[in-house]
Design a protein around this motif. Structure first.
Motif, PDB file in Angstrom:
ATOM      1  N   VAL A  85     -24.325 -20.325  -4.045  1.00 54.65           N
ATOM      2  CA  VAL A  85     -25.054 -21.119  -3.206  1.00 54.65           C
ATOM      3  C   VAL A  85     -26.753 -20.623  -3.378  1.00 54.65           C
ATOM      4  O   VAL A  85     -27.401 -21.162  -2.484  1.00 54.65           O
ATOM      5  N   SER A  86     -26.997 -20.042  -4.309  1.00 55.53           N
ATOM      6  CA  SER A  86     -28.221 -19.337  -4.363  1.00 55.53           C
ATOM      7  C   SER A  86     -29.438 -20.388  -4.621  1.00 55.53           C
ATOM      8  O   SER A  86     -30.518 -20.365  -4.139  1.00 55.53           O
ATOM      9  N   ASP A  87     -28.996 -21.755  -5.038  1.00 62.73           N
ATOM     10  CA  ASP A  87     -30.050 -22.583  -5.497  1.00 62.73           C
ATOM     11  C   ASP A  87     -29.867 -23.877  -4.608  1.00 62.73           C
ATOM     12  O   ASP A  87     -30.731 -24.779  -4.678  1.00 62.73           O
ATOM     13  N   LEU A  88     -28.842 -23.647  -3.584  1.00 65.72           N
ATOM     14  CA  LEU A  88     -29.016 -24.851  -2.537  1.00 65.72           C
ATOM     15  C   LEU A  88     -30.212 -24.521  -1.487  1.00 65.72           C
ATOM     16  O   LEU A  88     -30.827 -23.595  -1.254  1.00 65.72           O
ATOM     17  N   PRO A  89     -30.665 -25.746  -0.997  1.00 61.34           N
ATOM     18  CA  PRO A  89     -32.003 -25.686  -0.308  1.00 61.34           C
ATOM     19  C   PRO A  89     -31.409 -25.435   1.143  1.00 61.34           C
ATOM     20  O   PRO A  89     -30.361 -25.312   1.588  1.00 61.34           O
ATOM     21  N   ARG A  90     -32.506 -24.474   1.692  1.00 57.96           N
ATOM     22  CA  ARG A  90     -32.082 -23.953   3.081  1.00 57.96           C
ATOM     23  C   ARG A  90     -33.090 -24.416   4.155  1.00 57.96           C
ATOM     24  O   ARG A  90     -34.269 -24.760   3.828  1.00 57.96           O
ATOM     25  N   ARG A  91     -32.606 -24.390   5.212  1.00 58.73           N
ATOM     26  CA  ARG A  91     -33.432 -24.749   6.386  1.00 58.73           C
ATOM     27  C   ARG A  91     -34.297 -23.472   6.925  1.00 58.73           C
ATOM     28  O   ARG A  91     -34.267 -22.246   6.224  1.00 58.73           O
ATOM     29  N   PRO A  92     -35.166 -23.625   7.861  1.00 58.52           N
ATOM     30  CA  PRO A  92     -36.163 -22.417   7.955  1.00 58.52           C
ATOM     31  C   PRO A  92     -35.260 -21.010   8.605  1.00 58.52           C
ATOM     32  O   PRO A  92     -35.846 -19.918   8.485  1.00 58.52           O
ATOM     33  N   SER A  93     -34.030 -21.530   9.104  1.00 60.34           N
ATOM     34  CA  SER A  93     -33.195 -20.447   9.711  1.00 60.34           C
ATOM     35  C   SER A  93     -32.555 -19.608   8.622  1.00 60.34           C
ATOM     36  O   SER A  93     -31.998 -18.543   9.085  1.00 60.34           O
TER      37      SER A  93
END
Length: 155
Positions: A85-93
């Motif tokens: 999951v290292s390249d998945l986009p993340r939310r600010p949280s």
């Protein structure tokens, strides 16, 4: 700097120690109420004695479950089957973006449907449920993964 797992184990040990102290206090209070001899305090004392028993059961069940999950995580890691999951986009949280988590879930569910009796697929599906925010199904699927892995190990 300490290893993060050492800190986690230390925190868990501290929580268990505090809970053990609390359970002892509850037990003492229950015995004290029972020794009163009157009907109402005896009834309350018996009810209070149930609480430490339930508490110990919950602590033991939680620790056993955590150890079983950790065992599967180590096996998955050694087999190189962890979800990346290292390249998945993340939310600010810091949590994975909902759309990306749902897409990952759809992919992993398809793999699971191809071989639902393989504990590895159930483990990966449980992790995908967790990333997608469905904690209830994640726990249920992880229990299935633990049971399937145990069958594989014993068979």
């Amino acid at each position: 700097m300490k290893n993060p797992s050492t800190r986690i184990v230390g925190a868990i040990a501290a929580i268990v120690a505090v809970l053990a102290f609390y359970f002892v206090l509850l037990g003492q209070r229950g015995v004290s109420l029972i020794q009163d001899g009157r009907a109402v305090p005896v009834g309350l004392g018996l009810a209070v004695l149930v609480l430490p028993v339930l508490g110990v059961w919950m602590v033991v069940a939680t620790i056993r479950s955590g150890l079983a999950h950790q065992h599967l995580a180590r096996r998955i890691h050694h087999e190189g089957l962890e979800l990346d999951v290292s390249d998945l986009p993340r939310r600010p949280s810091g949590r994975i973006d909902r759309g990306a988590a749902d897409a990952l879930f759809a992919q992993v569910k398809q793999e699971w449907e191809g071989d639902p009796d393989n504990w590895r697929n159930s483990y990966r599906l449980a992790r995908a449920y967790d990333y997608a925010g469905d904690r209830g199904r994640a726990r249920e699927t992880m229990r299935r993964a633990v049971a399937l892995e145990k069958l594989e190990r014993e068979g």
